[in-house]
Design a protein around this motif. Structure first.
Motif, PDB file in Angstrom:
ATOM      1  N   THR A   1       0.856  -1.181   0.000  1.00 25.66           N
ATOM      2  CA  THR A   1       0.000   0.000   0.000  1.00 25.66           C
ATOM      3  C   THR A   1       0.892   1.231   0.000  1.00 25.66           C
ATOM      4  O   THR A   1       1.775   1.352   0.857  1.00 25.66           O
ATOM      5  CB  THR A   1      -0.919   0.012   1.241  1.00 25.66           C
ATOM      6  OG1 THR A   1      -1.738  -1.159   1.234  1.00 25.66           O
ATOM      7  CG2 THR A   1      -1.804   1.257   1.260  1.00 25.66           C
ATOM      8  N   ILE A   2       0.651   2.115  -0.957  1.00 27.57           N
ATOM      9  CA  ILE A   2       1.380   3.377  -1.042  1.00 27.57           C
ATOM     10  C   ILE A   2       0.405   4.477  -0.641  1.00 27.57           C
ATOM     11  O   ILE A   2      -0.663   4.621  -1.238  1.00 27.57           O
ATOM     12  CB  ILE A   2       1.927   3.632  -2.469  1.00 27.57           C
ATOM     13  CG1 ILE A   2       2.636   2.394  -3.040  1.00 27.57           C
ATOM     14  CG2 ILE A   2       2.811   4.869  -2.476  1.00 27.57           C
ATOM     15  CD1 ILE A   2       3.832   1.916  -2.281  1.00 27.57           C
ATOM     16  N   LEU A   3       0.770   5.256   0.369  1.00 30.91           N
ATOM     17  CA  LEU A   3      -0.121   6.261   0.936  1.00 30.91           C
ATOM     18  C   LEU A   3       0.084   7.643   0.308  1.00 30.91           C
ATOM     19  O   LEU A   3       1.057   7.857  -0.419  1.00 30.91           O
ATOM     20  CB  LEU A   3       0.080   6.299   2.453  1.00 30.91           C
ATOM     21  CG  LEU A   3      -0.316   4.991   3.167  1.00 30.91           C
ATOM     22  CD1 LEU A   3       0.001   5.075   4.655  1.00 30.91           C
ATOM     23  CD2 LEU A   3      -1.786   4.658   2.945  1.00 30.91           C
ATOM     24  N   PRO A   4      -0.824   8.592   0.584  1.00 30.54           N
ATOM     25  CA  PRO A   4      -0.782   9.906  -0.049  1.00 30.54           C
ATOM     26  C   PRO A   4       0.554  10.629   0.134  1.00 30.54           C
ATOM     27  O   PRO A   4       1.154  10.593   1.211  1.00 30.54           O
ATOM     28  CB  PRO A   4      -1.902  10.681   0.649  1.00 30.54           C
ATOM     29  CG  PRO A   4      -2.845   9.639   1.133  1.00 30.54           C
ATOM     30  CD  PRO A   4      -1.978   8.465   1.485  1.00 30.54           C
ATOM     31  N   GLY A   5       0.991  11.284  -0.936  1.00 35.26           N
ATOM     32  CA  GLY A   5       2.164  12.135  -0.889  1.00 35.26           C
ATOM     33  C   GLY A   5       3.495  11.433  -1.054  1.00 35.26           C
ATOM     34  O   GLY A   5       4.540  12.062  -0.939  1.00 35.26           O
ATOM     35  N   VAL A   6       3.487  10.140  -1.350  1.00 34.32           N
ATOM     36  CA  VAL A   6       4.716   9.352  -1.421  1.00 34.32           C
ATOM     37  C   VAL A   6       5.279   9.327  -2.839  1.00 34.32           C
ATOM     38  O   VAL A   6       4.535   9.175  -3.809  1.00 34.32           O
ATOM     39  CB  VAL A   6       4.474   7.908  -0.923  1.00 34.32           C
ATOM     40  CG1 VAL A   6       5.651   7.006  -1.231  1.00 34.32           C
ATOM     41  CG2 VAL A   6       4.162   7.903   0.567  1.00 34.32           C
ATOM     42  N   THR A   7       6.602   9.456  -2.941  1.00 32.03           N
ATOM     43  CA  THR A   7       7.324   9.236  -4.189  1.00 32.03           C
ATOM     44  C   THR A   7       8.208   8.008  -4.001  1.00 32.03           C
ATOM     45  O   THR A   7       8.955   7.929  -3.026  1.00 32.03           O
ATOM     46  CB  THR A   7       8.201  10.451  -4.553  1.00 32.03           C
ATOM     47  OG1 THR A   7       7.344  11.566  -4.819  1.00 32.03           O
ATOM     48  CG2 THR A   7       9.059  10.174  -5.788  1.00 32.03           C
ATOM     49  N   ILE A   8       8.087   7.067  -4.932  1.00 35.79           N
ATOM     50  CA  ILE A   8       8.938   5.878  -4.952  1.00 35.79           C
ATOM     51  C   ILE A   8      10.044   6.169  -5.959  1.00 35.79           C
ATOM     52  O   ILE A   8       9.775   6.421  -7.128  1.00 35.79           O
ATOM     53  CB  ILE A   8       8.153   4.613  -5.371  1.00 35.79           C
ATOM     54  CG1 ILE A   8       6.897   4.426  -4.505  1.00 35.79           C
ATOM     55  CG2 ILE A   8       9.063   3.393  -5.362  1.00 35.79           C
ATOM     56  CD1 ILE A   8       7.147   4.186  -3.043  1.00 35.79           C
ATOM     57  N   GLY A   9      11.304   6.116  -5.506  1.00 37.27           N
ATOM     58  CA  GLY A   9      12.440   6.502  -6.334  1.00 37.27           C
ATOM     59  C   GLY A   9      12.750   5.530  -7.454  1.00 37.27           C
ATOM     60  O   GLY A   9      12.297   4.380  -7.462  1.00 37.27           O
ATOM     61  N   GLU A  10      13.575   6.010  -8.396  1.00 38.60           N
ATOM     62  CA  GLU A  10      14.014   5.194  -9.540  1.00 38.60           C
ATOM     63  C   GLU A  10      14.674   3.906  -9.063  1.00 38.60           C
ATOM     64  O   GLU A  10      15.454   3.919  -8.118  1.00 38.60           O
ATOM     65  CB  GLU A  10      15.043   5.971 -10.372  1.00 38.60           C
ATOM     66  CG  GLU A  10      14.444   6.854 -11.415  1.00 38.60           C
ATOM     67  CD  GLU A  10      15.509   7.452 -12.324  1.00 38.60           C
ATOM     68  OE1 GLU A  10      16.436   6.728 -12.748  1.00 38.60           O
ATOM     69  OE2 GLU A  10      15.395   8.657 -12.597  1.00 38.60           O
ATOM     70  N   ASN A  11      14.335   2.812  -9.741  1.00 38.78           N
ATOM     71  CA  ASN A  11      14.929   1.496  -9.526  1.00 38.78           C
ATOM     72  C   ASN A  11      14.632   0.899  -8.156  1.00 38.78           C
ATOM     73  O   ASN A  11      15.156  -0.151  -7.823  1.00 38.78           O
ATOM     74  CB  ASN A  11      16.453   1.532  -9.716  1.00 38.78           C
ATOM     75  CG  ASN A  11      16.852   2.112 -11.047  1.00 38.78           C
ATOM     76  OD1 ASN A  11      16.311   1.750 -12.078  1.00 38.78           O
ATOM     77  ND2 ASN A  11      17.777   3.061 -11.024  1.00 38.78           N
TER      78      ASN A  11
END
Length: 187
Positions: A146-156
């Motif tokens: 689960t990815i919550l509001p405002g999150v950035t998942i970085g490259e790779n």
């Protein structure tokens, strides 16, 4: 109010009360999205599912991108999906805050991308607070995360199966757990 103005309103960082004019812009689209989700989930053809997803998002989904039904979204118009993206079975995207999925992203089964939250104050709890989610290129989101509001998942980067991610994930890292924590760097 236009759709672009509604998007700006939802991304203002403020509590959006249920009677806000932005809702009157999105609610008719939600009805159409629900109808199209039914068609997408009844489809037995990957190409047809992609075409229906393009209608939901109101933009062309590249032929290199695959979505496996069932898939759900509450709106769709505030999601953008890059090339060579794979979205596995049972994913759910709540996108009023905006979802950006860059190229070459893998999204495992049962992943939830949630850009919407409610205030703690009971007097305003029916309102929404939204923040965008960004998944950068070559990221892999494991099953049931689960990815919550405002999150950035970085490259790779990799989000381990079952993780709940409430903070940004730097490039080239693996995170896991509840709440998700740094596990290791990717060389």
């Amino acid at each position: 109010m236009t759709l672009a103005e509604a998007y700006a309103r939802f991304n203002s960082g403020e509590v959006i009360p249920p009677n806000d004019p932005a809702f009157s812009v999105v609610f008719p689209i939600v009805g159409e999205t629900l109808r199209l989700i039914g068609k997408l989930n009844a489809s037995g053809d990957i190409g047809e599912a992609r075409q229906i997803l393009s209608q939901i998002l109101d933009q062309e989904v590249h032929e290199s991108t695959t979505v496996f039904p069932p898939f759900t979204t509450n709106f769709g118009r505030f999601t953008t999906i890059g090339k060579n993206v794979f979205i596995n079975h049972g994913c759910s995207f709540l996108d009023l805050g905006g979802i950006t999925i860059e190229d070459n992203v893998l999204i495992g089964p049962q992943v939830k991308l949630v850009t919407e939250n409610h205030p703690l104050d009971p007097a305003t709890r029916k309102g929404l607070i939204t923040k965008p989610i960004v998944i950068k290129q070559n990221a892999w989101i494991g099953a049931g995360a689960t990815i919550l509001p405002g999150v950035t998942i970085g490259e790779n980067s990799v989000v381990a199966a079952g993780a709940v991610v409430s903070k940004d994930v730097p490039d080239n890292t693996v995170v896991g757990g509840i709440p998700a924590k740094f596990l290791k760097h990717i060389d």
